[in-house]
Every structure is written in structure tokens, then in C-alpha cells.
Design a protein around this motif. Structure first.
Motif, short mmCIF file in Angstrom:
data_model
loop_
_atom_site.label_atom_id
_atom_site.label_comp_id
_atom_site.label_asym_id
_atom_site.label_seq_id
_atom_site.Cartn_x
_atom_site.Cartn_y
_atom_site.Cartn_z
N CYS A 1 37.50 26.51 64.01
CA CYS A 1 36.72 27.69 64.38
C CYS A 1 35.70 27.34 65.45
N VAL A 2 35.07 26.17 65.34
CA VAL A 2 34.13 25.73 66.37
C VAL A 2 34.86 25.58 67.72
N LEU A 3 36.04 25.02 67.70
CA LEU A 3 36.82 24.89 68.94
C LEU A 3 37.15 26.26 69.52
N LEU B 1 30.17 29.08 72.52
CA LEU B 1 29.52 27.78 72.49
C LEU B 1 29.76 27.07 73.82
N ALA B 2 28.83 26.20 74.18
CA ALA B 2 28.95 25.47 75.44
C ALA B 2 30.14 24.52 75.40
N GLU B 3 30.67 24.23 76.57
CA GLU B 3 31.82 23.34 76.66
C GLU B 3 31.49 21.94 76.16
N ASP B 4 30.22 21.54 76.29
CA ASP B 4 29.83 20.20 75.86
C ASP B 4 29.27 20.19 74.43
N THR B 5 29.55 21.24 73.67
CA THR B 5 29.12 21.28 72.27
C THR B 5 29.65 20.08 71.50
N ASP B 6 28.78 19.51 70.67
CA ASP B 6 29.19 18.41 69.78
C ASP B 6 30.00 19.04 68.64
N ASN C 1 21.73 28.55 65.14
CA ASN C 1 22.08 27.36 65.91
C ASN C 1 23.36 27.57 66.70
N TRP C 2 24.29 28.32 66.14
CA TRP C 2 25.51 28.66 66.87
C TRP C 2 25.15 29.44 68.13
N GLU C 3 24.22 30.36 67.99
CA GLU C 3 23.84 31.22 69.12
C GLU C 3 23.15 30.45 70.23
N PRO D 1 24.14 28.82 76.06
CA PRO D 1 23.56 29.50 77.21
C PRO D 1 24.11 29.00 78.54
N SER D 2 24.33 27.68 78.67
CA SER D 2 24.73 27.14 79.97
C SER D 2 26.06 27.73 80.41
#
Length: 207
Positions: free
Chosen positions: A143-145, A153-158, A196-198, A202-203
């Protein structure tokens, strides 16, 4: 001549429901075979004939739980809505289920694992619930992916870090519920996790 293939004389669903509630209330280790016989109405011969062992009955009881109250976590795999909405439904739905007073509080999968050095049965019981926890974690990660792919979510999300944050909160609900934390406070905590998801993306949204 003795009968061959004698049919069972008990209601399997009723037996699994009774065993599930007992394991849910007491955990695997604290539940004795005598208690299982009493709550299910099965004799030792019937219990061993149908399930092979206490561990075998526990495995079937966990399957019964996953198909019933535990199915609340299945929403995280629903791709009809947004990934964030799936996580919100997972967390808030789990809180509602675990605080429902019509059955034992908390989550059987989170609470019923063993804590002491395992014997053969305890090791098997641990595998049953750890497999479900691993499956939940994998679905949260997926789901995170999806959230990254959808631009939430940002592309560089951990990915593993966010997955651990959500999964740890999910598993921790049981402890909080059993310690008396109210559903209202748990829902507020879930909203804080979702915040935190939200703030992860932003980037990408501003690019």
C-alpha cells in the motif's frame, strides 16, 4: 465390524468459535487442554481425532479468526480507493474491532503468541501468528508503494520505515486496548499516524 469413516458428531464452526474465543482471551500457552475440552464440549479422543493436537486446534482457530473478526485488516489490500484511505480504514477499523465488547478485547494474532523458550507446540503456535503478521506487513508495504506511485508520498519515501510505523501501530493497538486506553484516544492516535502520511509527499506534489 466397527464403522469406517464415522462422521463427526459435532458442529465444527461452533467448536472453532469456542476455541477461538478461549485462545483470544487467554493466549496459547495459558489455555489448557482441559479448558479446551470444556469450552468446546469435545472429548480428548474427538479433539485429537479432529485436530491432532492443541497446536492443530489453535491453527484452525486462528484461521477462523482471520476469516471473521481478523478480516478487518483485509481492507489494506483494497485498491478501489486511495492508498491513504486504505490505511485509514485499516487503522480505524482495527480499533473498532479490538474495542468491541462483544468479544475479547485486542487482537488474537497480536496477543496469543508465546513468550517463553518454545517447545514443539509453542514453536508451531508462534509460526501460525507470525505468518499472519508477516502477511499484514507485506500488504501494508504494498500500500505504501501504491501511495508513492499515486503521488500521495514522495518518490524518496523510506518505504520500510513508513511500513514499520504503520505496522507497529497496528500491533500496538492490542496492548493499549488491554491497558484501558479508550477508543477515542486510539482513533486520535491513528489520525496522528495518518498525518505523517500526508507530510511525506510535498516535494512530488509541488514538482
Amino acid at each position: 465390524m466397527s464403522p469406517v469413516g464415522r462422521p463427526r458428531t459435532f458442529d465444527m464452526e461452533a467448536v472453532l468459535e469456542a476455541a477461538m474465543l478461549l485462545f483470544w482471551e487467554q493466549g496459547y500457552e495459558a489455555t489448557s487442554l482441559a479448558q479446551l475440552r470444556e469450552t468446546t464440549g469435545l472429548s480428548s479422543a474427538s479433539l485429537y481425532g479432529a485436530f491432532g493436537s492443541k497446536e492443530g486446534l489453535f491453527e484452525k482457530a486462528v484461521e477462523h479468526y482471520i476469516a471473521g473478526p481478523g478480516s478487518v485488516t483485509d481492507v489494506v489490500a483494497d485498491e478501489a480507493g486511495s492508498p491513504r484511505e486504505a490505511i485509514a480504514r485499516l487503522l480505524h477499523g482495527s480499533i473498532n474491532m479490538q474495542t468491541d465488547t462483544s468479544h475479547p478485547r485486542g487482537c488474537l494474532v497480536a496477543l496469543s503468541g508465546t513468550v517463553r523458550a518454545p517447545g514443539a507446540g509453542e514453536a508451531g503456535a508462534r509460526k501460525v501468528v507470525s505468518a499472519r503478521r508477516a502477511a499484514d506487513r507485506a500488504r501494508i508495504r504494498a500500500c505504501v508503494l501504491r501511495g508513492i506511485a499515486a503521488g500521495e508520498l514522495a518518490e524518496d519515501t523510506d518505504v520500510d520505515g513508513v511500513t514499520s510505523m504503520i505496522h507497529s501501530f497496528l500491533l500496538g493497538i492490542s496492548t493499549q486496548v488491554c491497558d484501558g486506553t479508550s477508543a477515542r484516544h486510539l482513533h486520535a492516535a491513528a489520525d496522528a499516524v495518518l498525518a505523517n502520511w500526508e507530510t511525506q509527499g510535498p516535494s512530488r506534489r509541488q514538482a
